[in-house]
Write an enzyme that holds these catalytic residues in place. Structure first.
Site, PDB file in Angstrom:
ATOM      1  N   GLY A 164       1.147  -0.842  -0.100  1.00 25.23           N
ATOM      2  CA  GLY A 164      -0.408  -0.193   0.332  1.00 25.23           C
ATOM      3  C   GLY A 164       1.536   1.667  -0.312  1.00 25.23           C
ATOM      4  O   GLY A 164       0.357   2.052   0.628  1.00 25.23           O
ATOM      5  N   GLY A 165       2.032   1.277  -0.423  1.00 25.14           N
ATOM      6  CA  GLY A 165       2.901   2.669  -0.749  1.00 25.14           C
ATOM      7  C   GLY A 165       3.717   2.734   0.780  1.00 25.14           C
ATOM      8  O   GLY A 165       4.396   4.369   0.716  1.00 25.14           O
ATOM      9  N   HIS A 235       0.008   6.044  -5.945  1.00 21.69           N
ATOM     10  CA  HIS A 235       0.248   4.666  -6.824  1.00 21.69           C
ATOM     11  C   HIS A 235      -1.127   3.665  -6.527  1.00 21.69           C
ATOM     12  O   HIS A 235      -0.998   2.370  -6.023  1.00 21.69           O
ATOM     13  CB  HIS A 235       1.022   4.234  -4.921  1.00 21.69           C
ATOM     14  CG  HIS A 235       2.660   4.534  -5.197  1.00 21.69           C
ATOM     15  ND1 HIS A 235       2.989   5.318  -5.849  1.00 21.69           N
ATOM     16  CD2 HIS A 235       2.828   5.130  -3.818  1.00 21.69           C
ATOM     17  CE1 HIS A 235       4.033   6.255  -5.634  1.00 21.69           C
ATOM     18  NE2 HIS A 235       3.735   5.947  -4.880  1.00 21.69           N
ATOM     19  N   ARG A 292      -1.758 -13.458  -4.826  1.00 24.40           N
ATOM     20  CA  ARG A 292      -2.622 -13.510  -5.115  1.00 24.40           C
ATOM     21  C   ARG A 292      -3.621 -12.679  -6.663  1.00 24.40           C
ATOM     22  O   ARG A 292      -3.482 -12.780  -6.713  1.00 24.40           O
ATOM     23  CB  ARG A 292      -3.488 -12.672  -3.427  1.00 24.40           C
ATOM     24  CG  ARG A 292      -3.010 -11.168  -4.369  1.00 24.40           C
ATOM     25  CD  ARG A 292      -4.010 -10.047  -3.555  1.00 24.40           C
ATOM     26  NE  ARG A 292      -2.618  -8.615  -3.497  1.00 24.40           N
ATOM     27  CZ  ARG A 292      -3.253  -7.499  -4.445  1.00 24.40           C
ATOM     28  NH1 ARG A 292      -4.171  -8.382  -5.214  1.00 24.40           N
ATOM     29  NH2 ARG A 292      -2.996  -6.576  -4.621  1.00 24.40           N
ATOM     30  N   ARG A 338     -10.929   1.413 -13.214  1.00 26.65           N
ATOM     31  CA  ARG A 338     -12.106   0.185 -11.438  1.00 26.65           C
ATOM     32  C   ARG A 338     -13.141   1.974 -11.547  1.00 26.65           C
ATOM     33  O   ARG A 338     -12.779   3.122 -11.776  1.00 26.65           O
ATOM     34  CB  ARG A 338     -10.539   1.074 -10.700  1.00 26.65           C
ATOM     35  CG  ARG A 338      -9.296   0.144 -10.919  1.00 26.65           C
ATOM     36  CD  ARG A 338      -8.808  -0.613 -10.010  1.00 26.65           C
ATOM     37  NE  ARG A 338      -8.057  -1.249 -10.085  1.00 26.65           N
ATOM     38  CZ  ARG A 338      -7.407  -1.706  -9.126  1.00 26.65           C
ATOM     39  NH1 ARG A 338      -7.517  -1.015  -7.858  1.00 26.65           N
ATOM     40  NH2 ARG A 338      -5.784  -2.844  -8.747  1.00 26.65           N
TER      41      ARG A 338
HETATM   42  P1  ADP Z   1       3.985  -1.873  -2.522  1.00 29.99           P
HETATM   43  O1  ADP Z   1       3.797  -3.035  -2.064  1.00 29.99           O
HETATM   44  O2  ADP Z   1       3.449  -0.496  -1.104  1.00 29.99           O
HETATM   45  O3  ADP Z   1       2.455  -0.741  -3.511  1.00 29.99           O
HETATM   46  P2  ADP Z   1       5.858  -1.101  -4.482  1.00 29.99           P
HETATM   47  O4  ADP Z   1       6.893  -2.197  -3.966  1.00 29.99           O
HETATM   48  O5  ADP Z   1       5.019  -2.097  -5.023  1.00 29.99           O
HETATM   49  O6  ADP Z   1       5.284  -1.208  -3.073  1.00 29.99           O
HETATM   50  O7  ADP Z   1       6.012   0.352  -4.670  1.00 29.99           O
HETATM   51  C1  ADP Z   1       4.681   1.199  -4.964  1.00 29.99           C
HETATM   52  C2  ADP Z   1       4.891   2.422  -5.923  1.00 29.99           C
HETATM   53  O8  ADP Z   1       6.283   2.492  -5.654  1.00 29.99           O
HETATM   54  C3  ADP Z   1       5.401   1.657  -7.297  1.00 29.99           C
HETATM   55  O9  ADP Z   1       4.312   1.395  -8.284  1.00 29.99           O
HETATM   56  C4  ADP Z   1       6.261   3.080  -7.947  1.00 29.99           C
HETATM   57  O10 ADP Z   1       5.226   3.906  -8.564  1.00 29.99           O
HETATM   58  C5  ADP Z   1       6.854   3.565  -6.245  1.00 29.99           C
HETATM   59  N1  ADP Z   1       8.383   2.683  -6.625  1.00 29.99           N
HETATM   60  C6  ADP Z   1       8.627   1.660  -6.085  1.00 29.99           C
HETATM   61  N2  ADP Z   1       9.866   1.584  -5.731  1.00 29.99           N
HETATM   62  C7  ADP Z   1      10.605   2.517  -7.297  1.00 29.99           C
HETATM   63  C8  ADP Z   1      11.708   2.488  -7.199  1.00 29.99           C
HETATM   64  N3  ADP Z   1      12.620   1.770  -6.944  1.00 29.99           N
HETATM   65  N4  ADP Z   1      11.644   3.592  -8.611  1.00 29.99           N
HETATM   66  C9  ADP Z   1      11.152   4.361  -9.108  1.00 29.99           C
HETATM   67  N5  ADP Z   1       9.661   4.015  -8.089  1.00 29.99           N
HETATM   68  C10 ADP Z   1       9.138   3.442  -7.206  1.00 29.99           C
END
Ligand code: ADP
Length: 465
Positions: A164-165, A235, A292, A338
């Site tokens: 969740g960012g 996000h 999932r 969505r």
């Molecule tokens: P969560 O599990 O909290 O959703 P993620 O690893 O999927 O975390 O990352 C969520 C968002 O954060 C990504 O979709 C992107 O927008 C940003 N993000 C994460 N890691 C990076 C990175 N290394 N470089 C740029 N943006 C990133």
């Protein structure tokens, strides 16, 4: 095959699982909170059990009550849907220990791929492309500073247990890195009870590219190609499509195959999504694995003709995958919007209350996955998504044209929804050309805000004059 499946979820995904189960001749049991009493999807199930009051910690997150409901209804399997307990390895384990098949991976495979640090380690081993960064959770800040110097700023500090960012900090220099590690650790500890963090290279301009995979209990795993989910706000995905526009076919095949290899090596059974960021040169870097079914699975179903939820049930019952990699063909293009009960004009404030008007769109290639209908009252307790509009066409241009018509036909009121925002995004040149990145929606919304405040300032000036 199972005789009866209990669905530990609500809303459109509960309905989606009911539909898949019915095609297999399997009975279904819904659990629901008092806030969802009498909700539309429940009447499609064979049985239903109330498991507590509206707030999800007292109902949809209560493992003991869900297991008790499965016992009294003699269910033999439990589908977790998405959100709630779907990525909780402890829940998967309790299901197994209580004699219910969890429709998803084993708790071991879930824990391995669900932890971002162990997942990245595994990905490195099997050749799935990952971001340069620390190989282990950070023990020593000086070690992290050294790694950041090597890979170059900006870097991002992320929580191993993240979701969740939360627990993420971008650092553009060493001072920001030091404070970022501390604050990300604290946030992660508070949010996930696990303060371990790691760093990786931060990409400024990227597209979100994710690969749908599915494995069985016999060591087989395939990929169903990719989805592009670059249309995001904070996000949160707003629009998803498949295939990802303009991606080099050779690179695409390589990354999709490497995603399937990752889940195969983890002895993973069930549906999983391997998420990547893609840079302007079409280099791929893995973000994480979602263990999932995802909200956006229908776009993949539309282009491959495969019923992902049905396949999940079958592999969970011990059947081998019904297809081989070479059988999976991509046909045309699909886009999903969505539909959230949120007011785009008031900071996307969630909307609860009665839906009086609900006119569903139709026509060739149009699919609507929703639990809403006229007379449905949206409770204030849950996620604001009330449905997904999915459109398929022979190519991207036709899919967009059909989607515009469908969005114009779709009427929901008086509750405000994201439909008007989707209409606007369909007119956006970056979206139309497929030349977007993950920040284009935010840029558009910011430009709107600026235009609005400038107009307000001008009119104030005119009034004065
Ligand atoms: P969560 O599990 O909290 O959703 P993620 O690893 O999927 O975390 O990352 C969520 C968002 O954060 C990504 O979709 C992107 O927008 C940003 N993000 C994460 N890691 C990076 C990175 N290394 N470089 C740029 N943006 C990133």
């Amino acid at each position: 095959m199972f005789k009866r499946i209990l669905i530990a979820n609500r809303g459109e995904i509960a309905l989606r699982v009911i539909r898949a189960a019915k095609t297999l001749g399997i009975e279904t049991v819904c659990v629901y909170s008092t806030a969802d009493a009498g909700a539309p999807w429940i009447e499609h199930a064979d049985q239903s059990v109330c498991i507590g009051p509206g707030p999800s910690p007292q109902s949809y997150l209560r493992i003991d009550r869900i297991i008790a409901a499965a016992e009294v209804t003699h269910a033999d399997a439990i589908h977790p849907g998405y959100g709630f307990l779907s990525e909780n390895a402890h829940f998967a384990e309790v299901c197994r220990d209580s004699g219910f098949e969890f429709i998803g991976p084993s708790p071991e495979a879930m824990a391995l791929l669900g932890d971002k640090v162990s997942c990245k380690k595994m990905a490195r081993k099997v050749g799935t492309p990952v971001f340069p960064g620390t190989e282990e959770a950070i023990e020593d800040i000086e070690e992290a500073v050294k790694v950041a110097d090597e890979i170059g700023y900006p870097v991002i500090v992320k929580a191993a247990a993240g979701g969740g960012g939360r627990g993420m900090r971008v650092a553009r220099d060493v001072d920001q890195l030091r404070t970022g590690i501390e604050s990300a650790r604290q946030e992660a500890l508070a949010a996930f009870g696990n303060g371990s963090v790691y760093i990786e290279k931060f990409l400024e301009h990227a597209r979100h590219f994710e690969v749908q995979t599915i494995g069985d209990k016999h060591g087989n795993a395939v990929h169903l190609y990719e989805r592009d989910c670059s249309s995001q706000r904070r996000h949160q995905k707003l629009i998803e499509e498949a295939p990802s526009p303009g991606v080099d076919p050779v690179k695409r095949r390589q990354v999709c195959e490497s995603a399937a290899e990752l889940i195969r090596s983890a002895k993973y059974s069930g549906a999983a999504t391997v998420e990547f960021l893609m840079d302007a040169k079409q280099n791929f870097y893995m973000l994480e694995v979602n263990t999932r079914v995802q909200v956006e699975h229908p776009v993949t179903e539309m282009i491959t003709g495969i019923d992902i939820v049905r396949e999940m049930i079958c592999v969970s019952a011990g059947q081998p995958l019904s297809m081989k990699q070479e059988d999976i063909k991509v046909n045309g293009h699909a886009i999903e919007c969505r539909i959230n009960a949120e007011d785009p004009d008031r900071g996307f404030m969630p909307q609860a209350g009665l839906i009086e008007t609900f006119v569903a769109p139709g026509g060739p290639g149009v699919r609507l996955d929703t639990h809403a209908r006229p007379g449905y009252r949206i409770p204030p307790n849950y996620d604001s998504m009330i449905g997904k509009l999915i459109v398929h066409g022979p190519d991207r241009k036709t899919a967009i044209a059909r989607l515009k018509v469908a969005l114009d036909e779709f009427k929901i009121g008086p509750v405000r929804t994201t439909i008007p925002l989707h209409r606007r995004l369909m007119e956006n040149a970056d979206f139309a050309n497929g030349t977007f990145d993950i920040h284009y929606v935010e840029r558009l919304l910011k430009a709107d805000e600026t235009a609005k405040s400038e107009a307000a300032a001008r009119s104030a000036k005119d009034t004065k004059a």
